[in-house]
Motif scaffolding. Structure first.
Motif, short mmCIF file in Angstrom:
data_model
loop_
_atom_site.label_atom_id
_atom_site.label_comp_id
_atom_site.label_asym_id
_atom_site.label_seq_id
_atom_site.Cartn_x
_atom_site.Cartn_y
_atom_site.Cartn_z
N HIS A 1 0.82 -1.19 0.06
CA HIS A 1 -0.07 0.02 -0.02
C HIS A 1 0.92 1.22 0.06
O HIS A 1 1.61 1.47 0.85
CB HIS A 1 -0.99 0.02 1.30
CG HIS A 1 -2.00 0.93 1.23
ND1 HIS A 1 -1.77 2.54 1.30
CD2 HIS A 1 -3.44 0.94 1.08
CE1 HIS A 1 -2.80 2.91 1.21
NE2 HIS A 1 -4.06 2.05 1.12
N ASN A 2 0.79 2.06 -0.97
CA ASN A 2 1.73 3.16 -1.24
C ASN A 2 1.49 4.20 -0.08
O ASN A 2 2.54 4.75 0.36
CB ASN A 2 1.45 3.99 -2.53
CG ASN A 2 2.23 2.81 -3.58
OD1 ASN A 2 3.08 1.87 -3.37
ND2 ASN A 2 1.66 2.94 -4.95
N GLY A 3 0.18 4.48 0.16
CA GLY A 3 -0.14 5.33 1.56
C GLY A 3 0.43 4.96 2.76
O GLY A 3 1.28 5.76 3.42
N LEU A 4 0.67 3.69 2.80
CA LEU A 4 1.32 3.20 4.29
C LEU A 4 2.96 3.17 3.82
O LEU A 4 3.41 3.46 5.17
CB LEU A 4 0.88 1.81 4.50
CG LEU A 4 -0.71 1.69 5.05
CD1 LEU A 4 -0.82 0.09 5.24
CD2 LEU A 4 -0.81 2.51 6.42
N ARG A 5 3.30 2.85 3.02
CA ARG A 5 4.78 2.91 2.70
C ARG A 5 5.39 4.39 2.93
O ARG A 5 6.36 4.36 3.33
CB ARG A 5 4.98 2.45 1.07
CG ARG A 5 6.44 2.24 0.95
CD ARG A 5 6.75 2.08 -0.66
NE ARG A 5 6.52 0.77 -0.99
CZ ARG A 5 5.75 0.14 -1.89
NH1 ARG A 5 4.91 0.77 -2.61
NH2 ARG A 5 5.45 -1.11 -1.84
N ASP A 6 4.53 5.30 2.27
CA ASP A 6 5.07 6.53 2.51
C ASP A 6 4.96 7.09 3.82
O ASP A 6 5.80 7.97 4.37
CB ASP A 6 4.32 7.59 1.39
CG ASP A 6 4.96 8.91 1.36
OD1 ASP A 6 6.17 8.97 0.83
OD2 ASP A 6 4.60 10.12 1.77
N THR A 7 4.12 6.61 4.59
CA THR A 7 3.83 6.99 6.04
C THR A 7 4.97 6.63 7.09
O THR A 7 5.52 7.04 7.71
CB THR A 7 2.57 6.45 6.42
OG1 THR A 7 1.49 7.31 5.71
CG2 THR A 7 2.13 6.89 7.92
N ILE A 8 4.95 5.13 6.73
CA ILE A 8 6.37 4.57 7.41
C ILE A 8 7.79 5.20 7.20
O ILE A 8 8.32 5.36 8.29
CB ILE A 8 6.35 2.96 6.86
CG1 ILE A 8 5.07 2.13 7.65
CG2 ILE A 8 7.69 2.26 7.60
CD1 ILE A 8 5.08 0.71 7.04
#
Length: 190
Positions: free
Chosen positions: A114-121
């Protein structure tokens, strides 16, 4: 540990609002409505922000305007400004690996593509935050995922997702107060 920030992941703008990828926004909108919060654009947080009181806890709601792949910038900016630790954040997002009509609460873990989670992490430098994983189902073929998440669910899927969001709203007080175990038990058996 109380939750101080609830983030809905999605893409801004009318063209995206009905898409599967925006169920996180749908959840934040439902929270704002339920707890009489009003979203306002906050350029310093790269998104729309509302403040609500849930079970006696002041909670920030955030819908990033950075598009899904840049969600971390918005989340990191508000977390840093209000000194909110990663483990005081709940992120609501669409989940391909769960069928519509089901939601799961999870603490920590990877991004699962999930790109949103990837960027958040990446932006938080931590994956130790809570996730509300709202099931949208899977198109069946990995090559179809990008197109699938950027389309409106069918009528029965929308109904199932809305029921799931209502179930999630019913346990949000427990989550915010830090009683995540009982919230998970209730949500995961509905």
């Amino acid at each position: 540990m109380a939750i101080k920030l609830i983030v809905g992941l999605g893409n801004p703008g009318k063209d995206y609002q009905a898409h599967r990828h925006n169920v996180g926004f749908w959840f934040c909108d439902a929270l704002a409505y339920s707890y009489t919060g009003t979203f306002k654009k906050e350029s310093k947080f790269f998104g729309e922000v509302a403040q609500v009181n849930i079970a006696g806890v002041n909670v920030w709601l955030l819908k990033p305007n950075t598009y899904m792949n840049g969600s971390g910038q918005s989340i990191q900016s508000i977390a840093k400004f209000y000194q909110i630790d990663a483990n005081e954040i709940l992120i609501a997002h669409d989940e391909l690996d769960i069928d519509p009509g089901t939601a799961r609460i999870k603490f920590s873990g990877g991004h699962g593509g999930h790109n949103g989670l990837r960027d958040t992490i990446k932006a938080l430098g931590s994956n130790d935050f809570y996730r509300l994983r709202v099931g949208i189902g899977h198109p069946g073929d990995k090559s179809q995922v990008a197109d699938f998440v950027l389309h409106t669910p069918n009528k029965s899927e929308i109904e199932a997702i809305q029921n799931t969001l209502a179930d999630s709203l019913n346990v949000i007080k427990q989550v915010v107060k830090g009683d995540v175990e009982s919230a998970m038990k209730t949500l995961h058996t509905t």
